[in-house]
Design an enzyme around this catalytic site. Structure first.
Site, short mmCIF file in Angstrom:
data_model
loop_
_atom_site.label_atom_id
_atom_site.label_comp_id
_atom_site.label_asym_id
_atom_site.label_seq_id
_atom_site.Cartn_x
_atom_site.Cartn_y
_atom_site.Cartn_z
N GLY A 85 0.77 -1.11 0.13
CA GLY A 85 -0.05 -0.11 -0.08
C GLY A 85 0.88 1.26 0.02
O GLY A 85 2.03 1.27 0.33
N GLY A 128 0.24 -5.06 1.06
CA GLY A 128 -1.02 -4.99 0.21
C GLY A 128 -1.14 -5.71 -0.93
O GLY A 128 -2.28 -6.07 -1.53
N GLU A 151 6.22 -5.19 7.72
CA GLU A 151 5.34 -4.13 8.24
C GLU A 151 6.10 -3.63 9.71
O GLU A 151 5.89 -2.59 10.11
CB GLU A 151 3.99 -4.35 8.58
CG GLU A 151 3.15 -4.12 7.24
CD GLU A 151 3.25 -5.39 6.54
OE1 GLU A 151 2.59 -5.30 5.29
OE2 GLU A 151 3.67 -6.41 6.65
N ASP A 159 -1.11 -6.58 7.85
CA ASP A 159 -2.54 -6.30 7.74
C ASP A 159 -2.92 -6.88 6.64
O ASP A 159 -2.65 -8.19 6.02
CB ASP A 159 -2.64 -4.83 7.71
CG ASP A 159 -2.26 -3.87 6.86
OD1 ASP A 159 -1.10 -4.22 6.12
OD2 ASP A 159 -2.87 -2.92 6.38
#
Length: 367
Positions: A85, A128, A151, A159
């Site tokens: 992301g 992502g 992350e 996530d």
């Protein structure tokens, strides 16, 4: 004759306009025979997802579910499927939660897709990018594939459904990958369970053409199995025993103690990596993965949304992005100097429910 010339010119102009407008789009949607084709189209940014992209993806994927036989998703360019992301956008206190809300809805749609969803994870696939692929029925890796969930290095946590798929990988491999951000390449991505098939990159175009002609899932399955090539031995095979033992521990401190007992090159390297990560992120990540093992995908995404919203409000995530991706001084000043400083109240604070109107709702809810 003259009229024909005008028509030709006009049609040529229309074609040019159409080509130009599609080139400008950050995500492309095309129909090829029976398939909907999604191309993540930001090659200079390694096809990183932003709010504009996920906002377009959500309704298109929902629409195609009842219109197409299958959906194929791929990345533009030679380097990446999707590098994650756009975290510079995600750290914004107002833009971040909006982006996460839509992105997690896309992950949820993919995880519950009724027709074959096939991700061509050719090249860099991180964060992502795994959310755009791993929840689908088929994930095709190539010799160029590199996956990671890095992350914890930027003050976040794995996530996009990481709390769902990582704890479900074999022998605590997901906890190892989620905490260390270690990369897997090529056929290792299939060996780990993250990809379902391994196909050389030079055959991907041919595979796409033939898949688009499939009329049902049996044909899709059969074709992918025909293209699938034998795998090399898993590069982590010599360490699986230690990964399983060390990452079965119930706390980060105990994981570190177990790694210190192993005392080989792999454990020394893994310890060094963990000490470079954000202490708060390590503790939040371990708890999210432990809880995610007992939850379904929707529940995991709702939990992660609470964590993501809190991450945008707290110090570590914006600071990690600043240090590693904006200023690039590689010197993040974390809120906690050590794991010992991260108390249980701090960790649990991330997991508390949001106000009801702020909780993650699925736009196509069947929860």
């Amino acid at each position: 004759m003259f009229k024909l010339g005008i028509n030709l010119t006009r049609s040529t102009t229309l074609v040019l306009k159409r080509t130009m407008s599609s080139q400008e789009s950050d995500v492309l949607f095309e129909t090829l025979n029976n398939a909907g084709i999604v191309t993540l189209n930001r090659p200079k940014a390694l096809n990183s997802l932003n709010d504009s992209m996920v906002t377009k993806l959500l309704p298109q994927l929902q629409q195609w579910e009842s219109q197409k036989t299958l959906v194929i998703v791929k990345g533009a360019g030679e380097k990446a499927f999707c590098a994650g992301g756009d975290v510079k956008e995600a750290i914004d206190k107002s833009k971040g939660p909006k982006f996460f809300r839509t992105e997690y809805n896309v992950n949820y749609v993919i995880g519950n897709y009724k027709i074959p969803y096939i991700a061509f994870i050719n090249g860099i696939t991180m964060g992502g990018g795994l959310g755009m692929s791993v929840h689908g029925r088929y994930r095709v890796a190539t010799e160029k594939t590199v996956i990671a969930m890095p992350e914890t290095k930027i003050g976040l946590f794995p996530d996009v459904g990481g709390s769902y798929f990582l704890p479900r990988l074999q022998v605590n491999l997901g906890l190892y990958l989620g905490l260390t951000g270690d990369r897997l390449k090529g056929s290792d991505v299939v060996k780990s369970g993250i990809a379902t098939h391994y196909v050389p990159s030079k055959r991907m175009h041919e595979l796409e053409m033939l898949l688009s002609r499939c009329t049902n899932e049996v044909e899709v399955d059969s074709l992918l199995n025909k293209f699938h090539e034998p795998l090399e031995e898993f590069s982590l095979a010599p360490h699986i025993k230690h990964i399983n033992y060390c990452f079965a521990a119930s706390s980060i401190e105990e994981i570190i103690e177990r790694l210190e007992k192993v005392q080989n090159d792999w454990s020394v390297k893994t310890l060094k990596t963990l000490h470079q990560m954000c202490p708060g992120s390590l503790k939040i990540t371990l708890r999210a993965l432990q809880r995610g093992a007992q939850l379904d995908l929707g529940q995991c995404l709702q939990m992660e949304y609470r964590l993501a919203c809190r991450a945008t409000e707290n110090h570590d995530f914006p600071e990690g992005v600043r240090a590693l991706l904006i200023d690039k001084d590689n010197n993040p000043r974390w809120q906690h100097k050590s794991l010992a400083d991260v108390d249980d109240d701090y960790v649990e604070g991330y997991f508390k429910k949001l106000p009801e109107d702020k909780e993650l709702k699925f736009f196509k809810a069947n929860l």
